[in-house]
Design an enzyme around this catalytic site. Sequence first.
Site, mmCIF file in Angstrom:
data_model
loop_
_atom_site.group_PDB
_atom_site.id
_atom_site.type_symbol
_atom_site.label_atom_id
_atom_site.label_comp_id
_atom_site.label_asym_id
_atom_site.label_seq_id
_atom_site.Cartn_x
_atom_site.Cartn_y
_atom_site.Cartn_z
ATOM 1 N N HIS A 76 -5.714 -1.304 -12.781
ATOM 2 C CA HIS A 76 -5.092 -2.469 -12.160
ATOM 3 C C HIS A 76 -5.955 -2.974 -11.009
ATOM 4 O O HIS A 76 -6.368 -2.196 -10.151
ATOM 5 C CB HIS A 76 -3.696 -2.110 -11.639
ATOM 6 C CG HIS A 76 -2.667 -2.017 -12.721
ATOM 7 N ND1 HIS A 76 -1.312 -2.011 -12.465
ATOM 8 C CD2 HIS A 76 -2.791 -1.931 -14.063
ATOM 9 C CE1 HIS A 76 -0.642 -1.923 -13.604
ATOM 10 N NE2 HIS A 76 -1.525 -1.857 -14.583
ATOM 11 N N TYR A 204 6.518 -5.274 -6.318
ATOM 12 C CA TYR A 204 7.393 -4.724 -5.280
ATOM 13 C C TYR A 204 8.241 -5.885 -4.759
ATOM 14 O O TYR A 204 7.690 -6.856 -4.221
ATOM 15 C CB TYR A 204 6.583 -4.124 -4.140
ATOM 16 C CG TYR A 204 5.774 -2.895 -4.508
ATOM 17 C CD1 TYR A 204 6.226 -1.618 -4.191
ATOM 18 C CD2 TYR A 204 4.548 -3.010 -5.162
ATOM 19 C CE1 TYR A 204 5.501 -0.486 -4.518
ATOM 20 C CE2 TYR A 204 3.803 -1.885 -5.497
ATOM 21 C CZ TYR A 204 4.289 -0.629 -5.165
ATOM 22 O OH TYR A 204 3.552 0.486 -5.501
ATOM 23 N N LYS A 300 1.907 7.096 -2.780
ATOM 24 C CA LYS A 300 0.954 7.964 -2.095
ATOM 25 C C LYS A 300 1.176 9.461 -2.279
ATOM 26 O O LYS A 300 0.302 10.250 -1.908
ATOM 27 C CB LYS A 300 0.990 7.654 -0.584
ATOM 28 C CG LYS A 300 0.426 6.301 -0.227
ATOM 29 C CD LYS A 300 -1.005 6.189 -0.662
ATOM 30 C CE LYS A 300 -1.477 4.760 -0.730
ATOM 31 N NZ LYS A 300 -2.716 4.619 -1.500
#
Length: 394
Positions: A76, A204, A300
């Site tokens: 991506h 998001y 993360k």
Amino acid sequence: MTTHVSTSVCIIGSGPSGLLLSQLLANAGVDTIVLDRRDRAYIEGRIRAGVLEQGTVTALEEAGVAERCHREGLVHDGFDLSFDGERHRIDLKGLTGKTVTVYGQTEVTKDLFDRRFAEDQRFYFNVDNVTPTDLKSDSPKVRFTHEGEEIEISCDYVAGCDGYHGVSRQAIPADTLRTFERVYPFGWLGIMVEKPPVSHELIYAHHERGFALASQRSKTRSRYYIQCDLDDDVSDWSDERFWEELALRLGPDTAADLQTGPSFEKSIAPLRSFVAEPMRYGNMFLAGDAAHIVPPTGAKGLNLAVADVRLLSRALIEHYTKGNDAYIDSYSETVLTRVWKVERFSWQLSTLMHQFPENSPFEKRMQRAEFDFTASSEAASRAIAENYVGLPLE
């Protein structure tokens, strides 16, 4: 009777961080034993993150387990932030020259297990009563029960890769260990579905009813999340209810391309930020979720664990191959400096994108102003991009 076994590094936990550490050390000729309270099938079956930083892919290459990731992973170049229906794309490649790869943590774990078993790694699964002792001595020990037998492993170092609920962090005395925590007042309800993703990149979304994330695992498998109350029960969320809520939060333009269907996995995860200091006690080192947790908003968790392991493996390899302990001595400080930066980013993105029940009208306006600034400022977008693709190791 106790069976005595010895190795160079005893690794507690056979999730991706423990497996990766074992593989990187094996590549340098350093012997390890890996133990886990669960079995391989259970560990491989856990549904976890799916966005890999470029540095994580590099670590898989270094370990020699990146072939399937390169073949099946989706590269991506960016992702979208959506705020009340207004979209802004973070151009990762254009702003940083780097990309991320969508490839499930489950698949990373399978690849590592396959390689470790092919190389006859010593494992102990389904262990009980794991107890690290003598951690400040030159010969730490890890005692546990396996299939009714008492076993004691003598080693040079212990690596605690056993997650937030593991025993490693708990072995650090209370007067030495410091912990920092932020528990968020909501959870994520996530589902997996065998349908093509609604977008070729992640979205998001901030909405007045709560956060939503449109993610994916492949070109035919989608992963979606919505913010929910902590006291919600999965049984209260039918697939139909979930799809209706997700479509509302993504907005009509995006929802027009949403392919729905029966979910095959559905769960609610709480969100927290957590850090334990130090990440070394005597000759035991913490890595991954044993030392820190980040909310999943910034993708993360796995990446942070891999960065820990890359630094820890370097430190141990330098010790065994060159007699150089400089990296061992600086491990905790070096890793924690990076950990706190990643915690900051995950907290910042979570604060921007979620609905907090305690937020005043002023704070809600600040969220909007933050999004508007990001959308209008290349520097602000670059800061998000730099964090998302992964900060330097040190």
